[in-house]
Scaffold this motif. Structure first.
Motif, short mmCIF file in Angstrom:
data_model
loop_
_atom_site.label_atom_id
_atom_site.label_comp_id
_atom_site.label_asym_id
_atom_site.label_seq_id
_atom_site.Cartn_x
_atom_site.Cartn_y
_atom_site.Cartn_z
N ARG A 105 0.85 -1.21 0.00
CA ARG A 105 0.00 0.00 0.00
C ARG A 105 0.88 1.26 0.00
NH1 ARG A 105 -5.11 0.60 2.29
NH2 ARG A 105 -4.84 -1.30 3.52
N GLY A 106 1.87 1.28 0.88
CA GLY A 106 2.77 2.44 0.97
C GLY A 106 3.48 2.71 -0.35
N ASN A 107 3.92 1.64 -0.99
CA ASN A 107 4.59 1.78 -2.28
C ASN A 107 3.68 2.41 -3.32
OD1 ASN A 107 7.45 0.51 -2.95
ND2 ASN A 107 6.59 -0.69 -1.27
N LEU A 108 2.39 2.05 -3.27
CA LEU A 108 1.45 2.55 -4.29
C LEU A 108 0.90 3.94 -4.01
CD1 LEU A 108 1.56 -0.42 -5.35
CD2 LEU A 108 -0.81 -0.08 -6.03
N ILE A 109 0.84 4.34 -2.73
CA ILE A 109 0.22 5.65 -2.45
C ILE A 109 1.25 6.77 -2.28
CG2 ILE A 109 -1.79 4.54 -1.38
CD1 ILE A 109 -0.81 5.60 1.33
N GLU A 110 2.53 6.41 -2.13
CA GLU A 110 3.57 7.41 -1.84
C GLU A 110 3.60 8.52 -2.91
OE1 GLU A 110 7.25 8.99 -0.06
OE2 GLU A 110 5.52 7.84 0.68
N ALA A 111 3.80 8.16 -4.16
CA ALA A 111 3.92 9.19 -5.22
C ALA A 111 2.59 9.89 -5.51
CB ALA A 111 4.52 8.58 -6.48
N GLY A 117 -0.71 15.04 -5.27
CA GLY A 117 -1.55 15.71 -4.29
C GLY A 117 -2.88 15.02 -4.03
N LEU A 118 -2.96 13.70 -4.32
CA LEU A 118 -4.19 12.96 -4.03
C LEU A 118 -4.38 12.84 -2.52
CD1 LEU A 118 -4.35 12.13 -7.02
CD2 LEU A 118 -4.74 9.79 -6.29
N SER A 119 -5.64 12.80 -2.08
CA SER A 119 -5.90 12.55 -0.66
C SER A 119 -5.56 11.09 -0.37
CB SER A 119 -7.37 12.81 -0.33
OG SER A 119 -8.17 11.79 -0.92
N ARG A 159 2.34 0.13 -9.31
CA ARG A 159 2.87 1.40 -8.81
C ARG A 159 3.08 2.40 -9.94
NH1 ARG A 159 8.57 1.75 -5.70
NH2 ARG A 159 9.28 1.14 -7.77
N ALA A 160 3.61 1.92 -11.07
CA ALA A 160 3.81 2.82 -12.21
C ALA A 160 2.46 3.34 -12.72
CB ALA A 160 4.56 2.08 -13.32
N LEU A 161 1.45 2.47 -12.75
CA LEU A 161 0.13 2.88 -13.25
C LEU A 161 -0.60 3.81 -12.28
CD1 LEU A 161 -1.12 -0.55 -14.69
CD2 LEU A 161 -0.29 1.43 -15.99
N ALA A 162 -0.21 3.77 -10.99
CA ALA A 162 -0.88 4.61 -9.99
C ALA A 162 -0.73 6.09 -10.28
CB ALA A 162 -0.33 4.29 -8.59
#
Length: 253
Positions: A105-111, A117-119, A159-162
């Motif tokens: 989860r952390g890997n995907l929401i970090e960037a 600037g997503l919540s 993660r790249a697609l996020a």
């Protein structure tokens, strides 16, 4: 979507790319093939701004990446400008490059939270959707060390697609995987290619994948494109002797 115009890249006296010019259209899937050291990965590193051009220009989605306009001059781009244009580009590396101290989860929401600037809620929902897409929805709170190589590579793709990129760069994404995991990752990439309009530039030694996945295949040798054609042409009837020899060596390996 991507334009290289007379790009040269040197490392000391070693010229890796020579006067390289090519375009990739929006939504196109282009695969780069050729022997090791022919300059393929350098192209991806230039697009990620991990390297700088020595001469020529690169632009992405109509904006210069290697340079920026200052007054009426074109000058080498600074880090802030690079970051802005690079936000449109996602990359999946050979070695996964996940943050080991963070959960999936952390890997995907970090960037998405820091850069876009997503919540937290939005980023979490996007992470869950993408993990479901890559078949790892239940692994959202696992750490990378608890995952197999194939699972880590799927997380790296998610993660790249996020970041919702316009351009996705794939650098030998199956070369660090055990052979039985390769097919699953390639199928996932085919599905993503078919279900999105992302422009994809791919470096691979998986010739079956290059044949199935690509709109165009570019054969590199000595820092130049020596052949650029649809996959059926490259694989069935290449014009260049060097391409014939390369494909024979790889396919008979």
């Amino acid at each position: 979507m991507i334009t290289f115009d007379a790009v040269e890249k040197r490392f000391g006296d070693n010229v890796v790319l020579r006067e390289l010019s090519f375009d990739v259209a929006p939504g196109e899937h282009v695969t780069l093939i050729g022997p090791s050291g022919s300059g393929k990965t350098t192209i991806l590193r230039l697009l990620m701004t991990l390297e700088k051009v020595n001469s020529g220009t690169i632009s992405v989605a109509g904006r210069y990446l290697s340079h920026m306009v200052k007054g009426d001059k074109l000058v080498p781009s600074d880090e802030k400008y690079c970051r802005e244009v690079r936000m449109r580009i996602g990359m999946v590396f050979q070695q996964f490059n996940l943050f080991p101290n963070m959960t999936v989860r952390g890997n995907l929401i970090e960037a998405p939270t820091r850069v876009l600037g997503l919540s937290k809620d939005e980023a979490n929902a996007r992470a869950q959707d993408l993990l479901d897409l890559v078949g790892l929805g239940e692994k959202i709170d696992a750490h990378p060390t608890q995952l197999s190589g194939g699972q880590q590579q799927r997380v790296a793709i998610a993660r790249a697609l996020a970041m919702r990129p316009d351009v996705l760069l794939l650098d030998e994404v199956t070369s660090a995987l055990d052979p039985e995991l390769v097919a699953g990752v390639l199928k996932l990439l085919r599905d993503i290619g078919e279900s999105t309009d992302i422009t994809i530039l791919c470096v691979t030694h998986e010739m079956g994948f290059a044949r199935d996945f690509s709109d165009r295949v570019m054969m590199f040798d000595g820092g130049r494109v020596i052949e650029d054609a649809p996959p059926e042409k490259i694989f069935s009837d290449p014009d260049h002797r060097r391409t014939q020899d390369f494909l024979q060596a790889v396919l008979n390996h």
